[in-house]
Design a protein around this motif. Structure first.
Motif, PDB file in Angstrom:
ATOM      1  N   SER A 424       0.769  -1.193  -0.059  1.00 27.08           N
ATOM      2  CA  SER A 424       0.027  -0.102  -0.012  1.00 27.08           C
ATOM      3  C   SER A 424       0.929   1.033   0.015  1.00 27.08           C
ATOM      4  O   SER A 424       2.020   1.386   0.495  1.00 27.08           O
ATOM      5  CB  SER A 424      -0.775   0.060   1.483  1.00 27.08           C
ATOM      6  OG  SER A 424      -1.561   1.367   1.362  1.00 27.08           O
ATOM      7  N   GLU A 438      -0.309  -4.071   3.907  1.00 26.18           N
ATOM      8  CA  GLU A 438      -1.713  -4.157   4.275  1.00 26.18           C
ATOM      9  C   GLU A 438      -2.066  -5.686   4.691  1.00 26.18           C
ATOM     10  O   GLU A 438      -2.046  -6.752   3.880  1.00 26.18           O
ATOM     11  CB  GLU A 438      -2.629  -3.913   3.273  1.00 26.18           C
ATOM     12  CG  GLU A 438      -4.046  -3.843   3.646  1.00 26.18           C
ATOM     13  CD  GLU A 438      -4.945  -3.075   2.773  1.00 26.18           C
ATOM     14  OE1 GLU A 438      -6.370  -3.042   2.977  1.00 26.18           O
ATOM     15  OE2 GLU A 438      -4.831  -2.570   1.877  1.00 26.18           O
ATOM     16  N   ARG A 604      -2.731  -1.885   8.693  1.00 27.71           N
ATOM     17  CA  ARG A 604      -1.207  -1.525   8.018  1.00 27.71           C
ATOM     18  C   ARG A 604      -0.566  -1.365   8.727  1.00 27.71           C
ATOM     19  O   ARG A 604      -0.135  -0.563   9.923  1.00 27.71           O
ATOM     20  CB  ARG A 604      -1.631  -0.369   7.062  1.00 27.71           C
ATOM     21  CG  ARG A 604      -2.679  -0.477   5.852  1.00 27.71           C
ATOM     22  CD  ARG A 604      -3.077   0.594   5.275  1.00 27.71           C
ATOM     23  NE  ARG A 604      -3.893   0.252   3.949  1.00 27.71           N
ATOM     24  CZ  ARG A 604      -4.759   0.941   3.324  1.00 27.71           C
ATOM     25  NH1 ARG A 604      -4.708   2.163   3.703  1.00 27.71           N
ATOM     26  NH2 ARG A 604      -5.719   0.648   2.553  1.00 27.71           N
TER      27      ARG A 604
END
Length: 623
Positions: A424, A438, A604
């Motif tokens: 990400s 992620e 995350r």
């Protein structure tokens, strides 16, 4: 304010404005003697001496400051019944509370008067209030005034020509003041610039009635300061809660609506106090406030509004007080003064939530902090550094994630139940690398993917007897659910206490884990070399959909957990040396119990760094 006026009948809107019942402040009276010691003294001479000796030097860098507002004072300056003492008390309050060196510092940076300084606009009335404002002039305090309908002929615009108002409070009075930006050619409209919270702000003070020329001038001023947030002051705009007057609507349509810089407007004229919020052309809220107390005891006693800006909390806290009455408290107050000492109704004491960076982003965006190369992050004694930028959003992680410290603590992917791990570009705004991993973990049935250090990595056997700093950035999504995602590890060391011969507390717990509780509290739980049991540091609940930075720092003796660079309260005092090891891997995004994977992160994870010594806060990755 539109009371009976020789030049103009009262407006119909005022007849329907209504009055609010008086508020009693008996709780304040019980502490009047105490309060008076911290507020303006009962003696005008003593107050003046204190104001003269205290430096009015606002803090321009701190994130908290106060804008003072004084509405209609007309009944104090009405023909033969002139009493400037209440105004002088309010102005002395500003001097006593304004400077950063003051013992009562409010960090007051500016004062705005909202018009109707006088009742009849007569030269003698203006001479008296002009003399009162010399208290600020002598100290160089920034302030603005503007004409109300009682200060000038109310049927005229800013093109009316010379008046006692202009003679007293025209541009000549402000020339040389550091905050004075300029005036319209007619002299009735001014703008003022001051610094606070590390940036420039503007007060745009507009006449009772703007002409076409006045509108054009105001637009030119705004265009010349395109990145400056603006507080617009004028005498008439809001008439009551959620309603603008006919002229106020015109001002909104012609000026305020199309200029995103104007985030707050302040006006007097009507009573009781009220508020409105409107969306401007950019889709942003504009807060429009009416403040006026001339209908209250002693013509409002020169009450002032204190707009306390707090850019850390993203709020403006508003309070309304009468310094004149507060200063008289030590002598004993009469019945009506006791009712007016401080106003606490919803229209007089409230808070306005404003995300300042977001609100100002349309005209003064805060530039994103650029990524920093790994070489800038590899401080002395870095044991491992992993970052996750440079990959397309949503693509799956595969292969090896390299340890950028060059020490060989590379990471390999482990999948459970067919789970995946993705790249990400989302990241903490102060993170060195502009990317993250992620994780999509789920508890029952267990599913997801995580990373582990390779067999034989130097980190696996490191015990950090001389101290360590472990840092990580993380963000939990809106669908994070404690029933399925609690107690997942951000960074953890595998191997159990039992395997290390440490049977105190739960022997199946891993040797070290930086985890998130069911209440999203960060927890550092580990077995030091000098303890049989588990040492635990606890942080507070961290909200969802927000990036956070954690740091665990051990100086060789004690361990401290930091959230966003701030030490938490639950840091154990017991001596803690090093981290116990049985030579097994570290995990990112995984948590083992009893030697088996038990939970996988749902969220995350940004940059992770481990340093083999204690770092000061100033050396954390978010600095």
């Amino acid at each position: 304010m539109c009371t009976s006026h020789a030049q103009e009948p009262c407006e119909a809107a005022q007849a329907g404005a209504g009055r609010r019942s008086f508020l009693r402040a008996t709780a304040l009276l019980g502490a009047a003697a105490t309060a008076s010691a911290a507020l303006p003294s009962a003696s005008a001479e003593a107050a003046a001496a204190q104001a003269t000796s205290a430096a009015w030097r606002p803090d321009t860098a701190g994130h908290r400051f106060t804008l003072a507002v004084m509405p209609d004072t007309q009944y104090l300056f009405d023909g033969p019944s002139i009493d400037k003492a209440p105004v002088e008390a309010s102005l002395r309050y500003l001097l006593e509370h304004g400077g950063e060196k003051s013992r009562n510092a409010e960090n007051i940076v500016f004062l705005s008067h909202l018009g109707d300084l006088t009742q009849n606009g007569a030269a003698a009335e203006f001479a008296a209030i002009g003399e009162a404002f010399e208290l600020l002039d002598r100290r160089g305090v920034g302030y603005s005034v503007l004409a109300g309908n009682h200060d000038v002929k109310s049927s005229t615009t800013d093109q009316r020509g010379s008046t006692p108002y202009l003679d007293t409070f025209g541009p000549r009075r402000f020339r040389g003041k550091s905050s004075f930006g300029g005036a319209s050619p007619d002299g009735y409209n001014t703008f003022h610039l001051f610094r606070a919270a590390g940036r420039e702000w503007m007060v745009l003070a507009l006449d009772w009635r703007l002409s076409d020329q006045g509108h054009a001038w105001a637009k030119e001023v705004l265009a010349a300061h395109p990145t400056t947030p603006v507080v617009l002051t004028t005498h008439e705009l809001v008439v009551e809660d959620d309603s603008l007057s006919a002229y106020g609507q015109q001002l909104w349509d012609r000026l305020i609506h199309g200029h995103d810089q104007i985030f707050l407007t302040l006006n007097g004229h009507y009573w009781p106090a009220g508020r409105a919020t409107r969306k401007n052309a950019a889709g942003h809220d504009v807060h429009l406030h009416l403040t006026n107390y001339q209908n209250r005891y002693f013509g409002g006693a020169a009450m002032i509004r204190l707009y306390r800006f707090d850019l850390d909390r993203n709020v403006i806290d508003v309070e309304t007080v009468s310094p004149w009455i507060l200063g008289r408290a030590a002598k004993g107050l009469n019945e009506l003064e006791r009712q007016e000492i401080e106003l606490s109704g919803d229209a007089d004491r409230f808070s306005v939530d404003i995300d300042f960076a977001d609100r100002f982003s349309g005209f003064a965006p805060v530039p994103a902090r650029p990524a920093r190369p790994a070489s800038k992050v590899l401080v002395r004694d870095t044991a491992a550094y992993w970052r996750f930028d440079g990959h397309a959003d949503g693509t799956a992680v595969s292969g090896t994630v390299r340890d950028l410290s060059g020490r060989g603590n590379d990471l390999t992917l482990v999948t459970v139940g067919g789970g995946t791990l993705g790249w990400s570009s989302d990241h903490h705004p102060d993170q060195p690398g502009h990317g993250s991993l992620e994780f999509r973990g789920f508890k029952s049935p267990l599913k997801g993917a995580y990373l582990r250090t390779v067999d034989g990595a130097p980190l696996n056997s490191a015990t950090f007897e001389d101290g360590y700093t472990l840092e990580a950035f993380y963000r939990l999504p809106a669908d994070w659910d404690p029933a399925h995602h609690a107690w997942s590890g951000l960074v953890s060391r595998t191997g159990t206490g039992g395997a290390a011969g440490r049977t105190g507390d739960d022997p199946d717990e891993p040797l070290a884990t930086l985890s998130l509780s069911n209440d999203r509290e960060p927890q550092w739980a580990m077995r030091p070399l000098n303890q049989e049991g588990i040492a635990t540091n606890w942080g507070q609940e961290t909200p969802l959909e927000t990036w956070w930075h954690l740091a665990v720092v051990n100086d060789g003796t004690h361990t401290t957990l930091y959230v966003e660079g701030c030490p938490v309260v639950r840091n154990p005092k017991a001596k803690a040396v090093g981290i116990t090891s049985v030579g097994l891997p570290w995990l990112l995004g995984g948590y083992e119990y009893g030697g088996k994977i038990d939970q996988i992160l749902h969220g995350r994870l940004g940059d992770v760094r481990i340093v083999a010594r204690a770092l000061p806060v100033s050396s954390f990755m978010n600095h």
